[in-house]
Motif scaffolding. Structure first.
Motif, PDB file in Angstrom:
ATOM      1  N   TYR A  47       1.516 -53.112 -22.094  1.00 19.07           N
ATOM      2  CA  TYR A  47       0.142 -53.254 -22.357  1.00 19.07           C
ATOM      3  C   TYR A  47      -0.770 -53.545 -21.182  1.00 19.07           C
ATOM      4  O   TYR A  47      -2.138 -53.612 -21.320  1.00 19.07           O
ATOM      5  CB  TYR A  47       0.116 -54.398 -23.501  1.00 19.07           C
ATOM      6  N   CYS A  48      -0.257 -53.611 -19.806  1.00 19.59           N
ATOM      7  CA  CYS A  48      -1.117 -53.916 -18.771  1.00 19.59           C
ATOM      8  C   CYS A  48      -1.040 -52.774 -17.748  1.00 19.59           C
ATOM      9  O   CYS A  48      -0.237 -52.229 -17.509  1.00 19.59           O
ATOM     10  CB  CYS A  48      -0.850 -55.109 -18.169  1.00 19.59           C
ATOM     11  N   ARG A  49      -2.054 -52.363 -17.201  1.00 16.82           N
ATOM     12  CA  ARG A  49      -2.301 -51.389 -16.238  1.00 16.82           C
ATOM     13  C   ARG A  49      -3.172 -51.858 -15.247  1.00 16.82           C
ATOM     14  O   ARG A  49      -4.251 -52.592 -15.394  1.00 16.82           O
ATOM     15  CB  ARG A  49      -2.835 -50.207 -16.676  1.00 16.82           C
ATOM     16  N   LEU A  50      -2.648 -51.688 -13.774  1.00 15.05           N
ATOM     17  CA  LEU A  50      -3.386 -52.067 -12.720  1.00 15.05           C
ATOM     18  C   LEU A  50      -4.658 -51.280 -12.601  1.00 15.05           C
ATOM     19  O   LEU A  50      -4.521 -49.953 -12.540  1.00 15.05           O
ATOM     20  CB  LEU A  50      -2.670 -52.382 -11.521  1.00 15.05           C
ATOM     21  N   GLY A  51      -5.782 -51.919 -11.963  1.00 15.10           N
ATOM     22  CA  GLY A  51      -6.931 -50.960 -11.852  1.00 15.10           C
ATOM     23  C   GLY A  51      -7.127 -51.295 -10.223  1.00 15.10           C
ATOM     24  O   GLY A  51      -6.388 -51.342  -9.298  1.00 15.10           O
ATOM     25  N   LEU A  52      -8.330 -50.980  -9.662  1.00 19.28           N
ATOM     26  CA  LEU A  52      -8.773 -51.456  -8.335  1.00 19.28           C
ATOM     27  C   LEU A  52      -8.712 -52.790  -8.044  1.00 19.28           C
ATOM     28  O   LEU A  52      -8.803 -53.873  -8.576  1.00 19.28           O
ATOM     29  CB  LEU A  52     -10.000 -50.822  -8.183  1.00 19.28           C
ATOM     30  N   ILE A  53      -8.435 -52.975  -6.570  1.00 13.09           N
ATOM     31  CA  ILE A  53      -8.508 -54.399  -5.886  1.00 13.09           C
ATOM     32  C   ILE A  53      -9.929 -54.174  -5.040  1.00 13.09           C
ATOM     33  O   ILE A  53      -9.867 -53.401  -4.109  1.00 13.09           O
ATOM     34  CB  ILE A  53      -7.572 -54.750  -5.066  1.00 13.09           C
ATOM     35  N   LEU A  54     -11.028 -54.806  -5.524  1.00 16.01           N
ATOM     36  CA  LEU A  54     -12.374 -54.866  -4.790  1.00 16.01           C
ATOM     37  C   LEU A  54     -12.715 -56.279  -4.243  1.00 16.01           C
ATOM     38  O   LEU A  54     -12.764 -56.937  -5.185  1.00 16.01           O
ATOM     39  CB  LEU A  54     -13.366 -54.057  -5.491  1.00 16.01           C
ATOM     40  N   ASP A  55     -13.094 -56.337  -3.119  1.00 14.21           N
ATOM     41  CA  ASP A  55     -13.530 -57.557  -2.553  1.00 14.21           C
ATOM     42  C   ASP A  55     -12.664 -58.774  -2.964  1.00 14.21           C
ATOM     43  O   ASP A  55     -13.005 -59.877  -3.536  1.00 14.21           O
ATOM     44  CB  ASP A  55     -14.858 -57.781  -3.135  1.00 14.21           C
ATOM     45  N   GLY A  56     -11.330 -58.659  -3.054  1.00 11.11           N
ATOM     46  CA  GLY A  56     -10.236 -59.520  -3.550  1.00 11.11           C
ATOM     47  C   GLY A  56     -10.040 -59.738  -5.000  1.00 11.11           C
ATOM     48  O   GLY A  56      -9.480 -60.653  -5.340  1.00 11.11           O
ATOM     49  N   LYS A  57     -10.918 -59.109  -6.015  1.00 16.73           N
ATOM     50  CA  LYS A  57     -10.833 -59.233  -7.313  1.00 16.73           C
ATOM     51  C   LYS A  57      -9.946 -57.819  -7.726  1.00 16.73           C
ATOM     52  O   LYS A  57     -10.347 -56.526  -7.730  1.00 16.73           O
ATOM     53  CB  LYS A  57     -12.108 -59.147  -7.945  1.00 16.73           C
ATOM     54  N   LEU A  58      -8.828 -58.165  -8.478  1.00 15.87           N
ATOM     55  CA  LEU A  58      -7.989 -57.156  -8.940  1.00 15.87           C
ATOM     56  C   LEU A  58      -8.276 -56.981 -10.767  1.00 15.87           C
ATOM     57  O   LEU A  58      -8.358 -57.906 -11.571  1.00 15.87           O
ATOM     58  CB  LEU A  58      -6.444 -57.891  -9.142  1.00 15.87           C
ATOM     59  N   THR A  59      -8.532 -55.880 -10.886  1.00 20.36           N
ATOM     60  CA  THR A  59      -8.769 -55.290 -12.110  1.00 20.36           C
ATOM     61  C   THR A  59      -7.679 -54.864 -12.967  1.00 20.36           C
ATOM     62  O   THR A  59      -6.889 -54.360 -12.497  1.00 20.36           O
ATOM     63  CB  THR A  59      -9.936 -54.226 -12.299  1.00 20.36           C
ATOM     64  N   ILE A  60      -7.356 -55.630 -14.214  1.00 24.09           N
ATOM     65  CA  ILE A  60      -6.154 -55.302 -14.940  1.00 24.09           C
ATOM     66  C   ILE A  60      -6.852 -54.727 -16.251  1.00 24.09           C
ATOM     67  O   ILE A  60      -7.585 -55.529 -16.809  1.00 24.09           O
ATOM     68  CB  ILE A  60      -5.199 -56.784 -15.043  1.00 24.09           C
ATOM     69  N   LEU A  61      -6.398 -53.660 -16.887  1.00 23.36           N
ATOM     70  CA  LEU A  61      -6.612 -53.112 -17.821  1.00 23.36           C
ATOM     71  C   LEU A  61      -5.536 -53.366 -18.827  1.00 23.36           C
ATOM     72  O   LEU A  61      -4.522 -53.335 -18.655  1.00 23.36           O
ATOM     73  CB  LEU A  61      -6.815 -51.662 -17.697  1.00 23.36           C
ATOM     74  N   VAL A  62      -6.058 -54.024 -19.993  1.00 22.13           N
ATOM     75  CA  VAL A  62      -5.155 -54.312 -20.808  1.00 22.13           C
ATOM     76  C   VAL A  62      -5.444 -53.806 -22.288  1.00 22.13           C
ATOM     77  O   VAL A  62      -6.504 -53.267 -22.687  1.00 22.13           O
ATOM     78  CB  VAL A  62      -5.141 -55.833 -21.303  1.00 22.13           C
ATOM     79  N   GLU A  63      -4.508 -53.727 -23.212  1.00 21.72           N
ATOM     80  CA  GLU A  63      -4.593 -52.933 -24.392  1.00 21.72           C
ATOM     81  C   GLU A  63      -5.280 -53.691 -25.664  1.00 21.72           C
ATOM     82  O   GLU A  63      -5.980 -53.031 -26.732  1.00 21.72           O
ATOM     83  CB  GLU A  63      -3.389 -52.666 -25.099  1.00 21.72           C
ATOM     84  N   ASN A  64      -5.519 -54.926 -25.624  1.00 26.21           N
ATOM     85  CA  ASN A  64      -6.010 -55.717 -26.627  1.00 26.21           C
ATOM     86  C   ASN A  64      -6.259 -57.143 -26.012  1.00 26.21           C
ATOM     87  O   ASN A  64      -5.917 -57.548 -25.244  1.00 26.21           O
ATOM     88  CB  ASN A  64      -5.097 -55.571 -27.990  1.00 26.21           C
ATOM     89  N   GLY A  65      -6.897 -57.784 -27.043  1.00 27.35           N
ATOM     90  CA  GLY A  65      -7.678 -59.084 -26.594  1.00 27.35           C
ATOM     91  C   GLY A  65      -6.323 -60.276 -26.510  1.00 27.35           C
ATOM     92  O   GLY A  65      -6.539 -61.273 -25.724  1.00 27.35           O
ATOM     93  N   ALA A  66      -5.316 -60.138 -27.294  1.00 27.12           N
ATOM     94  CA  ALA A  66      -4.230 -60.954 -27.266  1.00 27.12           C
ATOM     95  C   ALA A  66      -3.515 -60.999 -25.851  1.00 27.12           C
ATOM     96  O   ALA A  66      -3.207 -61.866 -25.455  1.00 27.12           O
ATOM     97  CB  ALA A  66      -3.252 -60.462 -28.511  1.00 27.12           C
ATOM     98  N   VAL A  67      -3.412 -59.784 -25.423  1.00 24.46           N
ATOM     99  CA  VAL A  67      -2.962 -59.623 -24.118  1.00 24.46           C
ATOM    100  C   VAL A  67      -3.680 -60.218 -23.079  1.00 24.46           C
ATOM    101  O   VAL A  67      -3.353 -60.903 -22.086  1.00 24.46           O
ATOM    102  CB  VAL A  67      -2.665 -57.873 -23.821  1.00 24.46           C
ATOM    103  N   ALA A  68      -4.973 -59.904 -23.219  1.00 21.19           N
ATOM    104  CA  ALA A  68      -6.070 -60.624 -22.243  1.00 21.19           C
ATOM    105  C   ALA A  68      -5.905 -61.964 -22.198  1.00 21.19           C
ATOM    106  O   ALA A  68      -5.925 -62.556 -21.090  1.00 21.19           O
ATOM    107  CB  ALA A  68      -7.317 -60.127 -22.582  1.00 21.19           C
ATOM    108  N   SER A  69      -5.711 -62.538 -23.288  1.00 15.08           N
ATOM    109  CA  SER A  69      -5.755 -64.167 -23.650  1.00 15.08           C
ATOM    110  C   SER A  69      -4.639 -64.617 -22.796  1.00 15.08           C
ATOM    111  O   SER A  69      -4.808 -65.642 -22.203  1.00 15.08           O
ATOM    112  CB  SER A  69      -5.850 -64.420 -24.786  1.00 15.08           C
TER     113      SER A  69
END
Length: 163
Positions: A47-69
């Protein structure tokens, strides 16, 4: 045999100047995704995919709010694990991208839903008719009567226990 041909093609394509940078970035992202997948709980991997790392911040794309939590709960330990592996990450940005998941892109019917209209049993019609008869004139009474009339022509006898 097919993956070997694709890999050979990509290796050959990677030697051309126009695509070398793109394919190199894709390989790094794939390796990062594999590493990241090893660090998170098994139930979250798909349920998780990586996005970009910009200025030390890693973006993680998730499928739903439960996974984000859940990711937010484990983010301090995850951050330490990534830093121990040499990642230059100081923070996470977790974005819910529900419609990007292949699992959620199935047609509505394949998810167990049907476009078939529900049909009201004879017992259900009788009960609603009796209910409407006991009511004073109101919008609710008119709606119940309309509902019963609407289902008159499309009736199917179900068990008396169904309404």
């Amino acid at each position: 045999m097919l993956p070997l041909k694709v890999d050979s093609y990509l290796d050959l394509l990677g030697k051309t100047p126009e695509y070398a940078s793109l394919l190199s970035s894709a390989r790094r992202l794939n390796e990062a995704q594999l590493t990241f997948s090893k660090l998170i709980p098994a139930q979250l991997k798909q349920y998780c995919r990586l996005g970009l790392i910009l200025d030390g911040k890693l973006t993680i794309l998730v499928e739903n709010g439960a996974v984000a939590s859940k990711l937010k709960q484990i983010s301090p330990s995850l951050l330490i694990k990534l830093q121990q592996r040499g990642w230059k990450v100081t923070a996470f940005q977790i974005l819910v991208q529900a419609h990007n998941s292949p699992k959620n892109s199935r047609p509505f019917e394949k998810q167990g839903h049907s476009k078939r209209k529900s049909k009201l049993s004879q017992t259900g019609k009788e009960c609603l008719t009796q209910l409407a008869a006991t009511m004073s004139d109101s919008e609710l009474k008119k709606t119940i009567q309309f509902f019963v009339r609407k289902h008159q022509d499309t009736s199917i006898d179900y068990n008396d226990s169904e309404t």
